[in-house]
Enzyme design. Sequence first.
Site, PDB file in Angstrom:
ATOM      1  N   MET A  30       5.147  40.778  76.405  1.00 56.58           N
ATOM      2  CA  MET A  30       3.755  40.330  76.279  1.00 56.58           C
ATOM      3  C   MET A  30       3.530  39.741  74.888  1.00 56.58           C
ATOM      4  O   MET A  30       2.372  39.605  74.448  1.00 56.58           O
ATOM      5  CB  MET A  30       2.794  41.484  76.543  1.00 56.58           C
ATOM      6  CG  MET A  30       2.930  42.026  77.967  1.00 56.58           C
ATOM      7  SD  MET A  30       1.442  42.804  78.575  1.00 56.58           S
ATOM      8  CE  MET A  30       1.238  44.115  77.400  1.00 56.58           C
ATOM      9  N   HIS A  37      11.518  44.298  70.622  1.00 52.72           N
ATOM     10  CA  HIS A  37      11.770  43.153  71.498  1.00 52.72           C
ATOM     11  C   HIS A  37      13.049  42.425  71.071  1.00 52.72           C
ATOM     12  O   HIS A  37      13.837  41.990  71.909  1.00 52.72           O
ATOM     13  CB  HIS A  37      10.615  42.154  71.417  1.00 52.72           C
ATOM     14  CG  HIS A  37       9.276  42.675  71.839  1.00 52.72           C
ATOM     15  ND1 HIS A  37       8.235  42.852  70.954  1.00 52.72           N
ATOM     16  CD2 HIS A  37       8.796  43.044  73.054  1.00 52.72           C
ATOM     17  CE1 HIS A  37       7.175  43.295  71.614  1.00 52.72           C
ATOM     18  NE2 HIS A  37       7.485  43.434  72.877  1.00 52.72           N
ATOM     19  N   GLY A 147      13.035  47.929  77.746  1.00 49.78           N
ATOM     20  CA  GLY A 147      13.172  48.966  76.731  1.00 49.78           C
ATOM     21  C   GLY A 147      12.967  50.347  77.317  1.00 49.78           C
ATOM     22  O   GLY A 147      12.129  50.547  78.205  1.00 49.78           O
ATOM     23  N   GLN A 148      13.716  51.301  76.789  1.00 46.20           N
ATOM     24  CA  GLN A 148      13.555  52.689  77.226  1.00 46.20           C
ATOM     25  C   GLN A 148      12.190  53.248  76.826  1.00 46.20           C
ATOM     26  O   GLN A 148      11.685  54.191  77.414  1.00 46.20           O
ATOM     27  CB  GLN A 148      14.658  53.565  76.622  1.00 46.20           C
ATOM     28  CG  GLN A 148      14.666  54.972  77.220  1.00 46.20           C
ATOM     29  CD  GLN A 148      15.366  55.976  76.346  1.00 46.20           C
ATOM     30  OE1 GLN A 148      16.549  55.809  76.038  1.00 46.20           O
ATOM     31  NE2 GLN A 148      14.655  57.019  75.921  1.00 46.20           N
ATOM     32  N   LYS A 149      11.575  52.637  75.806  1.00 46.09           N
ATOM     33  CA  LYS A 149      10.277  53.129  75.347  1.00 46.09           C
ATOM     34  C   LYS A 149       9.287  53.218  76.501  1.00 46.09           C
ATOM     35  O   LYS A 149       8.497  54.148  76.586  1.00 46.09           O
ATOM     36  CB  LYS A 149       9.710  52.205  74.265  1.00 46.09           C
ATOM     37  CG  LYS A 149       8.582  52.861  73.498  1.00 46.09           C
ATOM     38  CD  LYS A 149       7.665  51.864  72.873  1.00 46.09           C
ATOM     39  CE  LYS A 149       6.770  51.266  73.895  1.00 46.09           C
ATOM     40  NZ  LYS A 149       5.493  50.793  73.430  1.00 46.09           N
ATOM     41  N   ASP A 150       9.320  52.214  77.372  1.00 45.97           N
ATOM     42  CA  ASP A 150       8.464  52.232  78.560  1.00 45.97           C
ATOM     43  C   ASP A 150       9.307  52.802  79.701  1.00 45.97           C
ATOM     44  O   ASP A 150       9.753  52.081  80.596  1.00 45.97           O
ATOM     45  CB  ASP A 150       7.968  50.819  78.848  1.00 45.97           C
ATOM     46  CG  ASP A 150       7.139  50.285  77.690  1.00 45.97           C
ATOM     47  OD1 ASP A 150       5.916  50.442  77.710  1.00 45.97           O
ATOM     48  OD2 ASP A 150       7.735  49.752  76.723  1.00 45.97           O
ATOM     49  N   VAL A 176      13.595  51.241  69.785  1.00 47.28           N
ATOM     50  CA  VAL A 176      13.728  50.929  68.360  1.00 47.28           C
ATOM     51  C   VAL A 176      12.524  51.540  67.634  1.00 47.28           C
ATOM     52  O   VAL A 176      11.386  51.417  68.097  1.00 47.28           O
ATOM     53  CB  VAL A 176      13.789  49.408  68.136  1.00 47.28           C
ATOM     54  CG1 VAL A 176      13.887  49.080  66.655  1.00 47.28           C
ATOM     55  CG2 VAL A 176      14.957  48.813  68.899  1.00 47.28           C
TER      56      VAL A 176
HETATM   57  P1  AMP Z   1       5.828  44.640  75.852  1.00 50.96           P
HETATM   58  O1  AMP Z   1       5.740  43.344  75.131  1.00 50.96           O
HETATM   59  O2  AMP Z   1       5.218  45.779  75.128  1.00 50.96           O
HETATM   60  O3  AMP Z   1       5.399  44.529  77.294  1.00 50.96           O
HETATM   61  O4  AMP Z   1       7.374  44.996  75.905  1.00 50.96           O
HETATM   62  C1  AMP Z   1       8.320  44.087  76.420  1.00 50.96           C
HETATM   63  C2  AMP Z   1       9.638  44.804  76.561  1.00 50.96           C
HETATM   64  O5  AMP Z   1      10.055  45.274  75.273  1.00 50.96           O
HETATM   65  C3  AMP Z   1       9.562  46.030  77.475  1.00 50.96           C
HETATM   66  O6  AMP Z   1      10.746  46.108  78.251  1.00 50.96           O
HETATM   67  C4  AMP Z   1       9.478  47.167  76.499  1.00 50.96           C
HETATM   68  O7  AMP Z   1       9.994  48.380  77.012  1.00 50.96           O
HETATM   69  C5  AMP Z   1      10.346  46.648  75.362  1.00 50.96           C
HETATM   70  N1  AMP Z   1      10.006  47.328  74.113  1.00 50.96           N
HETATM   71  C6  AMP Z   1       8.778  47.432  73.546  1.00 50.96           C
HETATM   72  N2  AMP Z   1       8.835  48.198  72.431  1.00 50.96           N
HETATM   73  C7  AMP Z   1      10.135  48.585  72.304  1.00 50.96           C
HETATM   74  C8  AMP Z   1      10.836  49.396  71.364  1.00 50.96           C
HETATM   75  N3  AMP Z   1      10.220  49.959  70.333  1.00 50.96           N
HETATM   76  N4  AMP Z   1      12.159  49.582  71.549  1.00 50.96           N
HETATM   77  C9  AMP Z   1      12.795  49.017  72.609  1.00 50.96           C
HETATM   78  N5  AMP Z   1      12.190  48.236  73.532  1.00 50.96           N
HETATM   79  C10 AMP Z   1      10.878  48.029  73.381  1.00 50.96           C
END
Ligand code: AMP
Length: 283
Positions: A30, A37, A147-150, A176
């Site tokens: 996003m 990312h 990411g494993q975070k989600d 991360v």
């Molecule tokens: P988002 O932009 O928040 O929708 O995240 C896009 C992708 O990046 C998703 O697969 C998230 O799980 C991953 N992501 C977001 N933050 C982290 C992080 N701190 N470490 C690893 N992956 C992440």
Amino acid sequence: MRICERIDELREQVSAARRRGLTVGLVPTMGALHEGHLQLVRSARAETGIVAVSVFVNPSQFGPHEDLSRYPRPFGSDVRQCEAEAVDVIFHPQPAEMYPSPYHTYVEVYDLQNGLCGSTRPGHFRGVATVVLKLFNIVQPDIAYFGQKDGQQARIIQQMVRDLNLPVAIRVCETVREADGLAMSSRNQYLDAEQRRQATVLYSSLVEARTRIENGERDARAIVRRIAEHIAKAPDAQLDYVEAVDLETLRPIETLRGQIMIALAVRFGATRLIDNLQMQVAT
Ligand code: AMP
């Protein structure tokens, strides 16, 4: 690096790469890109011939009272970061390109979508699964990176791929973190200095839980209670949920055994942060 706002432009780029025999990696985001990312991008860069990053703040995954309108959209900085990582294509559609009116079709991954974040964000994972399936159909990647975070999101996407026979491999990359352990998130920038200081409780509570489990604790309720107490020590933190679940079913467990996830969501004012710990627990 190409920036495509339209689906047909993006498809042309991907087809041209395929004609050259290149494999395609997709990193759905996003935007408001950060090191979390970029790690996904680097994994894609190391493994696939062309790397596409989608930057799309997906309206269908936001509830009516969530932060859709204030979600950060620093697209210029996203472009610079992608360029520096040798990304080949950014897909940056407007909402009307992804959801032309009238729009009627959604995907739901039953059961897995309901607990954890799904219980406080009804409809969220329906929006996530729908946009990810659309991105898979648009880009047709060989490999997609999450990411494993989600943690719940990654599990739901894996299940959708399995259930719908989608020809894409899913990689889930480690979370991360900032130097003090806070999981990187585009939402961290909403925190004021005091909230940011206190936000380390998410990770520190999970680290403490991991140590207890490594030392033999198997009672999920005891672990969850302990995490809640730990979070409560941060005066501005409001615990949304903390749960210990089986990583395959995402159902709550009583005894910690096998592949587990301890997931939590904590609010600081209007900002909601998530984190999780995943581990294999021996009996
Ligand atoms: P988002 O932009 O928040 O929708 O995240 C896009 C992708 O990046 C998703 O697969 C998230 O799980 C991953 N992501 C977001 N933050 C982290 C992080 N701190 N470490 C690893 N992956 C992440």
